[in-house]
Design an enzyme around this catalytic site. Structure first.
Site, PDB file in Angstrom:
ATOM      1  N   PHE A  20      -4.520 -46.097  20.715  1.00 19.97           N
ATOM      2  CA  PHE A  20      -3.644 -47.048  21.384  1.00 19.97           C
ATOM      3  C   PHE A  20      -4.185 -48.472  21.294  1.00 19.97           C
ATOM      4  CE2 PHE A  20      -1.225 -48.957  24.902  1.00 19.97           C
ATOM      5  CZ  PHE A  20       0.044 -48.523  24.558  1.00 19.97           C
ATOM      6  N   GLY A  21      -5.484 -48.647  21.517  1.00 18.93           N
ATOM      7  CA  GLY A  21      -6.070 -49.974  21.402  1.00 18.93           C
ATOM      8  C   GLY A  21      -5.917 -50.542  20.007  1.00 18.93           C
ATOM      9  N   ARG A  73     -17.368 -49.003  20.578  1.00 20.91           N
ATOM     10  CA  ARG A  73     -18.812 -48.700  20.576  1.00 20.91           C
ATOM     11  C   ARG A  73     -19.317 -48.371  19.176  1.00 20.91           C
ATOM     12  NH1 ARG A  73     -17.563 -46.672  25.781  1.00 20.91           N
ATOM     13  NH2 ARG A  73     -18.887 -47.606  27.382  1.00 20.91           N
ATOM     14  N   GLY A  92       4.349 -48.050  30.022  1.00 23.99           N
ATOM     15  CA  GLY A  92       5.726 -47.721  29.674  1.00 23.99           C
ATOM     16  C   GLY A  92       5.796 -46.713  28.543  1.00 23.99           C
ATOM     17  N   SER A 139       5.682 -45.271  25.262  1.00 25.76           N
ATOM     18  CA  SER A 139       5.165 -45.747  23.975  1.00 25.76           C
ATOM     19  C   SER A 139       4.167 -44.760  23.404  1.00 25.76           C
ATOM     20  CB  SER A 139       4.476 -47.106  24.148  1.00 25.76           C
ATOM     21  OG  SER A 139       3.471 -47.030  25.144  1.00 25.76           O
ATOM     22  N   LYS A 165       3.813 -39.575  35.757  1.00 25.81           N
ATOM     23  CA  LYS A 165       4.628 -38.930  34.707  1.00 25.81           C
ATOM     24  C   LYS A 165       3.770 -38.033  33.828  1.00 25.81           C
ATOM     25  CE  LYS A 165       3.147 -41.418  31.093  1.00 25.81           C
ATOM     26  NZ  LYS A 165       2.724 -40.941  29.757  1.00 25.81           N
ATOM     27  N   ASP A 186       9.190 -43.636  30.822  1.00 29.83           N
ATOM     28  CA  ASP A 186       7.983 -42.979  30.318  1.00 29.83           C
ATOM     29  C   ASP A 186       8.024 -41.485  30.578  1.00 29.83           C
ATOM     30  OD1 ASP A 186       5.608 -43.066  28.974  1.00 29.83           O
ATOM     31  OD2 ASP A 186       4.496 -44.167  30.479  1.00 29.83           O
ATOM     32  N   THR A 202       7.528 -38.678  27.624  1.00 31.17           N
ATOM     33  CA  THR A 202       6.330 -37.845  27.660  1.00 31.17           C
ATOM     34  C   THR A 202       6.651 -36.373  27.874  1.00 31.17           C
ATOM     35  OG1 THR A 202       5.271 -39.754  28.686  1.00 31.17           O
ATOM     36  CG2 THR A 202       4.008 -37.740  28.639  1.00 31.17           C
ATOM     37  N   ARG A 237       0.281 -35.947  24.328  1.00 26.73           N
ATOM     38  CA  ARG A 237      -0.873 -35.069  24.520  1.00 26.73           C
ATOM     39  C   ARG A 237      -0.733 -34.268  25.805  1.00 26.73           C
ATOM     40  NH1 ARG A 237      -5.350 -39.618  23.933  1.00 26.73           N
ATOM     41  NH2 ARG A 237      -3.655 -40.714  24.962  1.00 26.73           N
TER      42      ARG A 237
END
Length: 314
Positions: A10-11, A30, A124, A126, A179, A232, A236, A243
């Protein structure tokens, strides 16, 4: 320059989306040696990082950022902030959950660690792959300071990443956190072979739980009906990309699940079950998920616990 902490899927997707629109981005992780060499994340196959994304393992490189987006697992956020020495004027949480130690959401965790920073939340419906590929996505940007929220909205929005602003941080946080719990339960329903009608019923009753707890904690109902809650929840609970849904489906089918995959809803279920108990609130879907995750109940008993509840008005 915009900083992004967390070089997971996601980042990295957020870094790609922001850089694609011309912004200078610094992405911190890291262990980013391989990512820096390949310029492509193993978690986002086929998506190459634009040249204006600088990859770094040094937190000091994020100094001077107009905003720093924190894309870390909820349960790792507090520990990171306590030791990282991060200095930024605006910090934006991009995680969804309730901290097991403090029973608070990410905004409170950030505010406690960085009291001088403006705190906001990006949440939200995504998936990282959609954002990274440049597919249209709409998110909620929550910030209690409305002027800062508007500034961040213009800073972070792109032509295909639309941000809708709210000052209701509690509502946005709780929608995103709760959610995930309902998504696990929806996965259990499908994995157990109970069908789509049962999933729809579970989502509806789960949403009622979400609103009930959120209102008791000062959130606004309309926030839960928006992108960060209902939007969301739908995504989901119905997509194989989720996941939390896949984890629940594995539980329902009695199958194994990769322990290295972060499932935010599992820890959140435990935290919210404790929070509900402290407030004397009845949250049967959350209680069922928490018990399943902890091994305190088997699947047949979990299903029976929901089906045998007293009949009542909706």
């Amino acid at each position: 320059m915009i900083g992004v902490v967390g070089a997971g899927a996601f980042g990295t997707a957020l870094a790609v989306a922001l850089a694609r629109d011309g912004r200078a981005v610094r992405l911190w992780g890291r262990d980013v040696t391989a990512l820096a060499a390949r310029r492509e994340s193993a978690r986002l196959a086929g998506v190459r990082l634009p040249e204006n994304v600088t990859i770094t393992a040094e937190i000091a490189d994020l100094r001077g950022a107009e905003a720093v987006l924190l894309s870390l697992p909820m349960q790792a956020l507090g520990g990171f902030l306590a030791h990282a020495g991060l200095q930024a004027e605006r910090l934006v949480a991009c995680c969804k959950g309730v901290d097991l130690r403090t029973l608070t959401g990410p905004a409170a965790v950030i505010a406690a660690a960085c009291p001088d920073a403006t705190v906001a939340l990006l949440t939200g419906p995504s998936f990282a792959a959609d954002i990274a590929r440049g597919l249209p996505t709409a998110l909620t940007l929550a910030c209690a300071d409305e002027a800062e929220g508007e500034r961040l909205q213009h800073l972070l929005a792109t032509p295909v990443l639309r941000l809708y602003r709210t000052a209701d941080v509690a509502g946005a946080e709780l929608g995103g956190a709760l959610k995930n719990v309902v998504a696990i339960a929806a996965g259990v329903v499908i994995g157990a072979g109970l069908g789509d009608s049962a999933r729809a019923a579970l989502m509806t009753r789960g949403y009622a739980e979400m609103v009930r707890l959120a209102l008791s904690l000062g959130a606004r109902a309309e926030t839960l009906a928006g992108l960060s809650g209902f939007g969301d929840l739908v995504l989901t609970c119905t997509s194989e990309q989720s996941r939390n849904f896949r984890f629940g489906r594995a539980l329902g089918a009695g199958a194994g699940f990769d322990p290295t995959v972060t499932v935010e809803g599992a820890a959140t279920a435990r935290a919210v079950a404790r929070l509900a108990a402290e407030r004397g609130m009845d949250m049967p879907v959350t209680a069922m998920v928490a018990a399943l995750v902890d091994g305190g109940i088997d699947l047949s008993a979990a299903i029976q616990s929901l089906l045998s509840r007293p009949l009542k008005a909706e």
